[in-house]
Design a protein around this motif. Structure first.
Motif, PDB file in Angstrom:
ATOM      1  N   CYS A 199      24.809   1.694  49.929  1.00 14.57           N
ATOM      2  CA  CYS A 199      23.767   2.106  50.864  1.00 14.57           C
ATOM      3  C   CYS A 199      23.693   1.064  51.983  1.00 14.57           C
ATOM      4  N   CYS A 200      23.634   1.537  53.225  1.00 14.65           N
ATOM      5  CA  CYS A 200      23.576   0.640  54.375  1.00 14.65           C
ATOM      6  C   CYS A 200      22.159   0.091  54.529  1.00 14.65           C
ATOM      7  N   SER A 201      22.057  -1.218  54.622  1.00 13.98           N
ATOM      8  CA  SER A 201      20.731  -1.837  54.743  1.00 13.98           C
ATOM      9  C   SER A 201      20.124  -1.618  56.130  1.00 13.98           C
ATOM     10  N   LYS A 202      20.937  -1.267  57.116  1.00 15.05           N
ATOM     11  CA  LYS A 202      20.413  -1.026  58.470  1.00 15.05           C
ATOM     12  C   LYS A 202      20.026   0.433  58.673  1.00 15.05           C
ATOM     13  N   SER A 203      20.935   1.361  58.334  1.00 10.06           N
ATOM     14  CA  SER A 203      20.683   2.789  58.574  1.00 10.06           C
ATOM     15  C   SER A 203      20.028   3.484  57.381  1.00 10.06           C
TER      16      SER A 203
ATOM     17  N   GLN B 159      24.280  -6.469  45.043  1.00  7.31           N
ATOM     18  CA  GLN B 159      23.902  -5.408  44.110  1.00  7.31           C
ATOM     19  C   GLN B 159      22.462  -5.651  43.714  1.00  7.31           C
ATOM     20  N   CYS B 160      21.597  -4.693  44.035  1.00  5.50           N
ATOM     21  CA  CYS B 160      20.169  -4.785  43.732  1.00  5.50           C
ATOM     22  C   CYS B 160      19.932  -4.615  42.233  1.00  5.50           C
ATOM     23  N   GLU B 161      18.759  -5.024  41.811  1.00  4.53           N
ATOM     24  CA  GLU B 161      18.369  -4.832  40.407  1.00  4.53           C
ATOM     25  C   GLU B 161      18.361  -3.365  40.015  1.00  4.53           C
ATOM     26  N   CYS B 162      18.136  -2.450  40.998  1.00  6.72           N
ATOM     27  CA  CYS B 162      18.116  -1.009  40.708  1.00  6.72           C
ATOM     28  C   CYS B 162      19.534  -0.445  40.569  1.00  6.72           C
ATOM     29  N   GLY B 163      20.556  -1.280  40.835  1.00  4.36           N
ATOM     30  CA  GLY B 163      21.940  -0.851  40.708  1.00  4.36           C
ATOM     31  C   GLY B 163      22.603  -0.494  42.028  1.00  4.36           C
ATOM     32  N   CYS B 164      21.839  -0.402  43.085  1.00  2.74           N
ATOM     33  CA  CYS B 164      22.365  -0.014  44.391  1.00  2.74           C
ATOM     34  C   CYS B 164      23.212  -1.143  44.989  1.00  2.74           C
ATOM     35  N   ILE B 165      24.372  -0.793  45.533  1.00  2.00           N
ATOM     36  CA  ILE B 165      25.216  -1.735  46.256  1.00  2.00           C
ATOM     37  C   ILE B 165      24.828  -1.617  47.724  1.00  2.00           C
ATOM     38  N   VAL B 166      24.421  -2.735  48.335  1.00  2.00           N
ATOM     39  CA  VAL B 166      23.855  -2.713  49.682  1.00  2.00           C
ATOM     40  C   VAL B 166      24.626  -3.683  50.579  1.00  2.00           C
ATOM     41  N   CYS B 167      25.013  -3.218  51.780  1.00  2.00           N
ATOM     42  CA  CYS B 167      25.688  -4.123  52.713  1.00  2.00           C
ATOM     43  C   CYS B 167      24.676  -5.134  53.242  1.00  2.00           C
ATOM     44  N   MET B 168      25.175  -6.294  53.641  1.00  2.00           N
ATOM     45  CA  MET B 168      24.293  -7.359  54.123  1.00  2.00           C
ATOM     46  C   MET B 168      25.039  -8.255  55.098  1.00  2.00           C
ATOM     47  N   ASP B 169      24.289  -9.095  55.809  1.00  2.00           N
ATOM     48  CA  ASP B 169      24.903 -10.080  56.685  1.00  2.00           C
ATOM     49  C   ASP B 169      25.675 -11.081  55.844  1.00  2.00           C
TER      50      ASP B 169
ATOM     51  N   GLY C 255      27.976   3.802  39.026  1.00  2.00           N
ATOM     52  CA  GLY C 255      28.111   4.680  40.177  1.00  2.00           C
ATOM     53  C   GLY C 255      27.213   4.372  41.347  1.00  2.00           C
ATOM     54  N   GLY C 256      26.025   3.949  41.115  1.00  2.00           N
ATOM     55  CA  GLY C 256      25.110   3.604  42.195  1.00  2.00           C
ATOM     56  C   GLY C 256      23.941   4.561  42.213  1.00  2.00           C
ATOM     57  N   ALA C 257      22.804   4.058  42.464  1.00  2.00           N
ATOM     58  CA  ALA C 257      21.619   4.888  42.536  1.00  2.00           C
ATOM     59  C   ALA C 257      21.573   5.609  43.862  1.00  2.00           C
ATOM     60  N   MET C 258      21.088   6.843  43.852  1.00  2.00           N
ATOM     61  CA  MET C 258      20.973   7.620  45.080  1.00  2.00           C
ATOM     62  C   MET C 258      19.562   8.073  45.265  1.00  2.00           C
TER      63      MET C 258
ATOM     64  N   LYS D 106      16.761  -7.115  51.415  1.00  3.56           N
ATOM     65  CA  LYS D 106      15.850  -6.062  50.978  1.00  3.56           C
ATOM     66  C   LYS D 106      16.662  -4.808  50.680  1.00  3.56           C
ATOM     67  N   CYS D 107      16.395  -4.183  49.536  1.00  2.00           N
ATOM     68  CA  CYS D 107      17.098  -2.961  49.138  1.00  2.00           C
ATOM     69  C   CYS D 107      16.458  -1.756  49.840  1.00  2.00           C
ATOM     70  N   PRO D 108      17.260  -0.957  50.555  1.00  2.00           N
ATOM     71  CA  PRO D 108      16.710   0.209  51.231  1.00  2.00           C
ATOM     72  C   PRO D 108      16.319   1.335  50.271  1.00  2.00           C
ATOM     73  N   LYS D 109      16.811   1.281  49.038  1.00  2.00           N
ATOM     74  CA  LYS D 109      16.503   2.340  48.078  1.00  2.00           C
ATOM     75  C   LYS D 109      15.163   2.108  47.370  1.00  2.00           C
ATOM     76  N   CYS D 110      15.005   0.936  46.762  1.00  2.00           N
ATOM     77  CA  CYS D 110      13.804   0.690  45.946  1.00  2.00           C
ATOM     78  C   CYS D 110      12.797  -0.243  46.608  1.00  2.00           C
ATOM     79  N   GLY D 111      13.212  -0.910  47.707  1.00  2.00           N
ATOM     80  CA  GLY D 111      12.297  -1.805  48.406  1.00  2.00           C
ATOM     81  C   GLY D 111      12.255  -3.224  47.865  1.00  2.00           C
ATOM     82  N   TRP D 112      13.053  -3.522  46.810  1.00  2.00           N
ATOM     83  CA  TRP D 112      13.083  -4.876  46.260  1.00  2.00           C
ATOM     84  C   TRP D 112      13.475  -5.848  47.354  1.00  2.00           C
ATOM     85  N   LYS D 113      12.821  -6.995  47.372  1.00  2.00           N
ATOM     86  CA  LYS D 113      13.101  -8.019  48.367  1.00  2.00           C
ATOM     87  C   LYS D 113      13.242  -9.343  47.632  1.00  2.00           C
ATOM     88  N   GLY D 114      14.275 -10.091  47.963  1.00  2.00           N
ATOM     89  CA  GLY D 114      14.466 -11.375  47.309  1.00  2.00           C
ATOM     90  C   GLY D 114      15.689 -12.086  47.841  1.00  2.00           C
TER      91      GLY D 114
END
Length: 122
Positions: A14-18, A79-89, A119-122, A99-107
């Motif tokens: 999941c793209c952290s920007k879009s 990789q967020c705690e929710c399992g989502c793979i997220v692009c980052m700087d 597989g990744g959360a959707m 910050k995960c765009p799927k679940c909102g986790w920030k850390g």
């Protein structure tokens, strides 16, 4: 001589920007997960293909042709705690705030040697 066992599949990112989803083609060779390609895909198509059920474990490396996120082009990810793979700087220093765009986790995230992919959360 037998060919080494090879396993190829797609996991979701999941793209952290879009905040849009994309697939990552991954080839597993022994204990390495090689990110080969990334492509835009909608969650319904990914679920229909079963990409959300794929699992891999290993040290991640990028193939020379790996383009990174198809939306923003970044090749670094977490990789967020929710399992989502997220692009980052790109990671500068020991850790970076994300910050995960799927679940909102920030850390803060830091480098890791090995991952377990689902597989990744959707």
């Amino acid at each position: 001589m037998k060919n080494p066992k090879r396993k190829e599949m797609v996991v979701m990112g999941c793209c952290s920007k879009s905040h849009k989803h994309y697939g990552i083609t991954v080839r597993q060779e022994k204990r390495e997960c090689v990110f080969q390609w990334a492509f835009k895909i909608n969650p319904a198509s990914a679920k229909r293909e079963g990409f959300d059920k794929n699992k891999l474990k290993g040290h991640v490396v990028h193939d020379d042709a790996f383009p990174g996120c198809p939306y923003c082009g970044r090749q670094s990810w977490f990789q967020c705690e929710c399992g989502c793979i997220v692009c980052m700087d790109e990671l500068e220093g020991d850790e970076v705030l994300v910050k995960c765009p799927k679940c909102g986790w920030k850390g803060y995230v830091s480098l890791a040697e090995e991952f377990t992919f689902k597989g990744g959360a959707m």
